[in-house]
Design an enzyme around this catalytic site. Structure first.
Site, mmCIF file in Angstrom:
data_model
loop_
_atom_site.group_PDB
_atom_site.id
_atom_site.type_symbol
_atom_site.label_atom_id
_atom_site.label_comp_id
_atom_site.label_asym_id
_atom_site.label_seq_id
_atom_site.Cartn_x
_atom_site.Cartn_y
_atom_site.Cartn_z
ATOM 1 C CG ASN A 459 -1.495 1.226 1.216
ATOM 2 O OD1 ASN A 459 -3.215 0.934 0.676
ATOM 3 N ND2 ASN A 459 -1.325 2.153 2.263
ATOM 4 C CD GLU A 460 -1.697 5.491 0.335
ATOM 5 O OE1 GLU A 460 -2.318 6.257 0.223
ATOM 6 O OE2 GLU A 460 -0.950 5.920 1.603
ATOM 7 C CG ASN A 461 5.092 0.557 1.086
ATOM 8 O OD1 ASN A 461 4.654 1.333 1.639
ATOM 9 N ND2 ASN A 461 5.534 -0.569 0.922
#
Length: 855
Positions: A459-461
């Site tokens: 998620n969102e890295n």
């Protein structure tokens, strides 16, 4: 449970305390009166010392007779850094919350009493030690960052337990899943997978491969696999014979993991389908085939697994367009399917409270758990709201078998993130190998579920690295090796027919590119700051977006003292983790609604503000159907009483936005309105697989019900399509914007597949409307033993009608409504059911407790 207090006075040391397994140390300490409950007031802050401490658990269990051969202690979930000893002898260590751990106890188990001791090391301290060791070894790194590079990056533990912008920070430790002693005298089943191919003649071929393991030292006798699909079932329906004969196969000889494969032919297969989709079917819920997998040796059954499989296809389609654009859509059973849903976070700050499914199918809820079932009602609510997909977010968990089995049953597709979120992660050597072991175990467990639609690396890295969150970027993208090598290698090997996606959001030079891949729209909440700006978003698939609001009064009553119950109290502000600055959060509400004075005001105005925000966003994307193929709201649920983006709060009470989703913007047919200069344009969107047709009526009405202008247009929308169907000039509204509304109604033809639907549009801010007394009239009748029928009639326009009961009833958590937060036009009557779990004895009592609020 022993409470170690190193270097403390003997007078300050506690005796052993009782502990509950499954459980967490914070829950044990709360029951013992050592700490205040994390959820209560500011209890979280006072319990921070717990996470800096090591904790020891001990139990004594009895073995009757001679110790069994090939015995194993199986810990289904240890959170997280743990050392295990039996009868004073070390068995081994655990270092990953997400996978089971088992230890051979051969030679250590004895007849009579046995002492099992597990010591949990402080996850905060161990993570910091590993962080320091990483830096000292000369690895690529960056300065400490409270979000992106800290203790949690170095432990395989649910990341949300370190705190998030909707959750508290009890990092905690404990046995978050059960412990059992198992024996394997000869051999056991490990895991399995299957593939479905639909043949040209209409049949389906199911290829099922199961894996087994012989016990150490057991004879190398032939092992036989038997697979049967005796029945096809669906929720609420009588099972039907499948007509499929059982099939057998033989496992190869040898030690270790071995596999055997069978092929079954299903004539006239019933396809599994997502909720609200598929061809007309006499069953309301998806079809599932009961599956029996048994392991035999020389005619004796050794092991068995029971499950349900679904016959379906799910593809991730990315078709190129102009100027680098590329679609992002799910094709289910050959049909492009619009995904309507939400993001899922763990249902409690302490995941030991989640229901657990035993091998025999029994679901453990209550006994041995700190709380009852929060998962099932949330999933059922998602399906009832018109959702067909949930994204299991990467800061949480691989959820329980109970969770995925319910998604299978309800038709909720699952987007599964691997649990890496909003941070950099070490990705070489032992960290890469640990990630590989974890992913392998997770994929082998979950791949059998037809609801599972896609694996996602994190998620969102990717976005974090692209944007340089926190002002620091490492020399290279720490974690990239995991998402682009380790995880896709595992999914390709273990689950090759299910798509893998490296990150969310992802694709393009900017991972949040709206023209391709999936996108997270946080520009509105964290940037421009008003939900009207959702109208400009052109995402291909928006997998995260949200707008904050308060939890309901029932949740507030569980965590506040009476003195706390005002919008600016310290406890209320503590239960806002949105990191916006509290006044900024309230300012978002004040753009459209009156300033809240009481806590109930805050609940009411923040929730209707959120409802309008989500309506604006979802309607925008559904009007773009064909370009946009999905809208997943952040978030479905909460893990504690909090002000957040959830549609349903921690006490299971739906917010206004949930009712609006259920009634309107997630419905199969959506009639939406857009003001374009001096006219209003109506769009009709159809998610059904049949065309809909009928008439769309648009009217400009005063709050008294007078019609200043009206128009009627025939409307026809193709299956799975959308289009403009009508327009209304606003000349008659000039100078009267505060006194009128635009109303829209779609009335389907008798032979049309669609259902009637309506919508309305304000021409001024709600806080500026010149609203008269709506003259509401309310009656209550007994519907049946469980519910009362509530009938509400408005003499004049009544916006945002909120029905509730007096505090006494709400505190009991017994009120459920079939609808709420309604707009009533002049002269309109609505009927809804109120379920009170038998607390209220008569319509008169129910009416006396009924409270109604409008804007």
């Amino acid at each position: 449970m022993e409470v170690p207090l190193e270097r403390s006075s003997p007078a300050n040391r506690l005796p052993w305390l009782p502990a509950q397994v499954p459980g967490h140390v914070h829950l044990d300490l709360t029951r013992a009166g050592v700490i205040q409950a994390v959820n209560d007031r500011l209890g979280e802050r006072g319990a921070a010392w717990v996470d800096a401490t090591d904790w020891m658990y001990e139990t004594i269990f009895t073995v009757e007779g001679a110790p069994p051969e090939n015995a194993l202690l199986l810990f289904h979930g240890l959170d997280t850094v743990a050392e295990v000893a039996l009868n004073g002898e070390p068995l081994g260590a655990a270092d990953n919350m997400f996978i089971p751990h088992e230890f051979s106890v051969n030679g250590l188990l004895k007849t009579g009493e046995n002492t099992l001791r597990v010591t949990f090391r402080s996850a905060l301290r161990v993570g910091n030690e590993r962080h320091a060791a990483w830096d000292a070894s000369g690895n690529d790194t960056l300065p400490f960052d409270w979000q992106a590079w800290n203790s949690r990056s170095f432990l395989r533990k649910a990341q949300y337990m370190y705190g998030w912008d909707w959750g508290p920070e009890p990092v905690s430790c404990g046995f978050w899943q059960p412990v059992e002693l198992v024996t394997v005298p000869v051999a056991r089943l490990l895991d399995w997978r299957y593939e479905v191919i639909f043949e040209e003649d209409g049949a389906a071929t199911v290829t099922l491969e199961a894996f087994a393991e012989r016990a150490p030292g057991a004879p190398d006798s032939p092992l036989t696999l038997v697979v049967a699909l005796p029945e096809v079932v669906a929720r609420g329906e009588e099972p039907q014979p499948s007509g499929v004969e059982a099939v057998t196969a033989t496992f190869p000889s040898g030690e270790g993991r071995v596999g055997a494969t069978v092929t079954l032919r299903v004539e006239n297969p019933r396809r599994w389908r997502p909720a609200g989709h598929g061809e007309p079917d006499e069953w309301s819920y998806p079809a599932l085939y009961e599956t029996e997998i048994t392991l035999h040796c020389q005619g004796e059954e050794l092991d068995a697994k029971a499950a349900r499989i679904g016959l379906r296809t799910v593809e991730l389609i990315q078709e190129p367009g102009v100027d680098g654009a590329r679609s992002f859509q799910f094709r289910v059973n050959g049909v492009d399917t619009y995904m309507k849903g939400a993001n899922w976070i763990p249902a409690s700050s302490f995941p030991s409270t989640a229901p657990f499914v035993l091998d025999n199918g029994e679901v453990l809820i209550g006994d041995g758990w700190a709380e009852g079932d929060r998962v099932g009602p949330l999933l059922e609510a998602a399906e009832q709201a018109g959702m067909n997909m949930l994204r299991v977010w990467g800061g949480g968990l691989y959820e329980s078998e109970y969770f995925y089995s319910l998604c299978d049953e309800l038709g909720l597709l699952v987007w599964q993130d691997f649990p890496y979120a909003c941070a950099y992660y070490p990705d070489t050597d032992e960290y890469a190998e640990a990630a590989r072991r974890e992913a392998t175990a997770a994929v082998r467990r979950l791949r059998v579920h037809p609801s599972l639609a896609i694996w996602c690396g994190n998620n969102e890295n990717h976005q974090l690295y692209h944007d340089g969150w926190g002002g620091n970027r490492p020399p290279r993208y720490l974690g990239e090796h995991l998402y682009h090598e380790v995880l896709p290698q595992v999914t390709q090997r273990e689950d090759p027919n299910r798509p893998y996606w490296p990150s969310s959001p992802y694709l393009g030079d900017n991972p949040n590119d709206p023209t391709q891949g999936d996108r997270h729209d946080w520009d509105v909440w964290h940037g421009v700051g008003d939900w009207v700006h959702y109208r400009g978003d052109r995402s291909r698939f928006c997998s995260e977006f949200g707008f904050g609001s308060s939890c309901g009064m029932r949740a507030w009553n569980t965590c506040l003292d009476e003195a706390d119950k005002e919008p600016h109290s310290a406890a209320v502000r503590w239960h806002d983790k949105t990191r916006k600055g509290y006044e900024t959060y309230l300012g978002y509400i004040a753009l459209h609604y009156p300033e809240p004075v009481t806590l109930e005001d805050l609940v009411y105005t923040s929730q209707i503000n959120q409802a309008e925000a989500m309506k604006c966003a979802v309607e925008n994307w559904r009007r773009q159907k064909g370009w946009n193929w999905g809208a997943l709201i952040w978030q479905l649920n909460d893990c504690w009483p909090v002000q957040s983006w959830a549609l349903i709060d921690y006490e299971g009470e739906p917010k206004a936005a949930y009712y609006w989703a259920k009634r309107g913007y997630f419905a199969p047919e959506l009639l939406s309105l857009v003001q374009e200069g001096d006219k209003v344009v109506a769009h009709l969107t159809n998610d059904r697989l049949q065309p809909i047709q009928g008439v769309v009526n648009l009217t400009l009405e005063t709050f008294e019900g007078e019609r200043l202008a009206e128009t009627s247009h025939p409307a026809s929308i193709a299956a799975n399509g959308t289009g403009v169907v009508a327009a209304l000039d606003l000349d008659a509204a000039a100078g009267r914007e505060r006194e009128v509304i635009v109303c829209a109604d779609f009335l389907p033809d008798a032979e049309s597949a669609g259902a009637a639907t309506s919508n309305l549009l304000f021409l001024a801010e709600p806080k500026d409307l010149a609203l008269p007394d709506p003259g509401l009239q309310v009656t209550v009748e007994e519907q049946d033993e469980e519910a009362f029928l509530v009938r509400v009639t408005a003499k004049r326009f009544a916006p945002y009608v909120w029905l509730s009961l007096s505090d006494t009833a709400e505190e009991s958590g017994i009120v459920e409504w079939t609808d709420n937060f309604l707009h009533l036009r002049a002269g309109e009557t609505v009927e809804l059911l109120m379920y009170t779990s038998g607390l209220l004895q008569s319509p008169a009592e129910a009416r006396s407790r009924l409270r109604i609020r409008t804007l």
